[in-house]
Design an enzyme around this catalytic site. Structure first.
Site, short mmCIF file in Angstrom:
data_model
loop_
_atom_site.label_atom_id
_atom_site.label_comp_id
_atom_site.label_asym_id
_atom_site.label_seq_id
_atom_site.Cartn_x
_atom_site.Cartn_y
_atom_site.Cartn_z
N HIS A 15 -7.00 -6.47 -1.01
CA HIS A 15 -5.91 -5.49 -0.73
C HIS A 15 -4.92 -5.91 0.30
O HIS A 15 -3.84 -5.60 0.10
CB HIS A 15 -6.54 -4.19 -0.21
CG HIS A 15 -5.41 -3.16 -0.29
ND1 HIS A 15 -4.81 -2.51 -1.23
CD2 HIS A 15 -5.21 -2.41 1.12
CE1 HIS A 15 -3.85 -1.65 -0.79
NE2 HIS A 15 -4.15 -1.34 0.42
N ASP A 33 0.81 -1.20 -0.17
CA ASP A 33 0.04 -0.08 0.09
C ASP A 33 0.77 1.30 0.02
O ASP A 33 1.72 1.30 -0.79
CB ASP A 33 -0.93 -0.08 1.26
CG ASP A 33 -1.86 0.95 1.32
OD1 ASP A 33 -3.08 1.04 0.53
OD2 ASP A 33 -1.60 2.08 2.15
#
Length: 319
Positions: free
Chosen positions: A298, A98
């Site tokens: 994610h 991320d």
């Protein structure tokens, strides 16, 4: 595996670490902590590496500068350069997830003498835009497409963290759930919100913990964010245009060290970062793997720890 503070230049960083051997830094993103890498710290240590996962600037047990402008990429890369030095070595492999991926890519871009290889999870490398700062461009694209506001643009508000601070447990539960691969497509966040609807209001109140997140692990996150708040983490986003202004010297520069990228095929971040997955192949001149994990969302290193561990160990052994 141990947790300890390390004093670097003007900052005390809390790190989770294990193992001996070549250094591997594991950089978390939003809204996470060094503990998101526990499985990788263990796997890399067992494979013969010194694995270190810091709480990044503004997070958890690491210092939290009060000024927004102290959260630029230059600060974040500098923190990692100095962490390598404080650990008593001169080079490392850097891995990010991320926002941590953005930091890792820029570690490799800015200091190839220190970071001998780089891997990114979920967020591909994005070169500096020659046409201007990013937030205005993102807002214009969203408006033309009729998608509403991208959360990144909403985070530019100096008060954006207030909603998250009001109820950290709800905020974290909703964000983890809405970006998880096990969540139904209709319930996943796209990252875009209609006018007048906040990020948390755009996510169902039925949000539950993802399958990989047990209550004890979740409570570690809640305790950390309840203690320190979300301002520091959101200041990273508020420095996006400043990062652009500070990095003209990087325009056109490519990453020439060995590189690796992995993403989940159900990662909502692909709605807005996906085009860079193909484009990055031009900028990573020694890209040794680009893997898409079926069904993964994610939170890749936690959702699919075994696959990520195996891929990172293979990448390390090939250096």
């Amino acid at each position: 595996m141990q947790t300890r503070p390390i004093t670097t230049h003007g900052l005390t960083q809390q790190v989770l670490e294990a193992g001996q051997g070549p250094l591997v830094l594991l950089l978390h993103g939003f809204p996470e902590l060094g503990i998101s890498w526990r499985a990788q710290v263990q796997a890399l240590a067992e494979a013969g590496y010194h694995a270190v996962a810091p709480d990044m600037r503004g997070y958890g047990g690491t210092d939290k500068p009060a000024d927004q402008e102290d959260h630029t990429l230059l600060h974040l890369v500098g923190d990692m350069v100095d962490l390598v030095r404080a650990l008593g070595v001169t080079e490392a492999v850097v891995v990010g997830h991320d926002w941590g991926s953005a930091v890792a890519w820029h570690c490799a871009l800015m200091r190839p003498d220190v970071f001998r290889a780089v891997a990114g999870l979920s967020v591909p490398f994005q070169p500096r835009r020659p046409k201007g700062p990013p937030t205005a461009a993102m807002a214009a694209i969203s408006k033309r497409a009729g998608l509403g506001d991208l959360y990144i643009n909403r985070f530019q508000s100096p008060e954006a963290h207030v909603e998250l601070d009001a109820d950290p447990a709800t905020a974290l539960r909703k964000m983890f759930w809405a970006y998880d691969g096990a969540t139904a497509p209709a319930d996943q966040s796209t990252g875009f919100m209609p006018e007048g609807v906040s990020l948390l209001d755009s996510i169902s109140d039925q949000a539950a913990l993802p399958p990989w997140m047990n209550p004890a692990h979740f409570n570690e996150y809640v305790a950390a964010f309840a203690a320190s708040g979300f301002k520091g983490p959101l200041d990273w986003y508020r420095c996006l245009d400043r990062n652009w202004a500070l990095t003209a010297f990087l325009q056109g520069r490519k990453i020439r060290q060995p590189a690796f990228f992995m993403v989940g095929d159900r990662d909502p971040v692909r709605h807005y970062a996906g085009p860079h997955e193909t484009a990055q192949q031009e900028w990573l001149t020694d890209l040794r793997g680009q893997v898409v994990l079926p069904g993964a969302g994610h939170w890749l290193q936690q959702e699919r720890a075994n696959e990520v561990n195996a891929a990172l160990v293979e990448f390390m052994r090939g250096l």
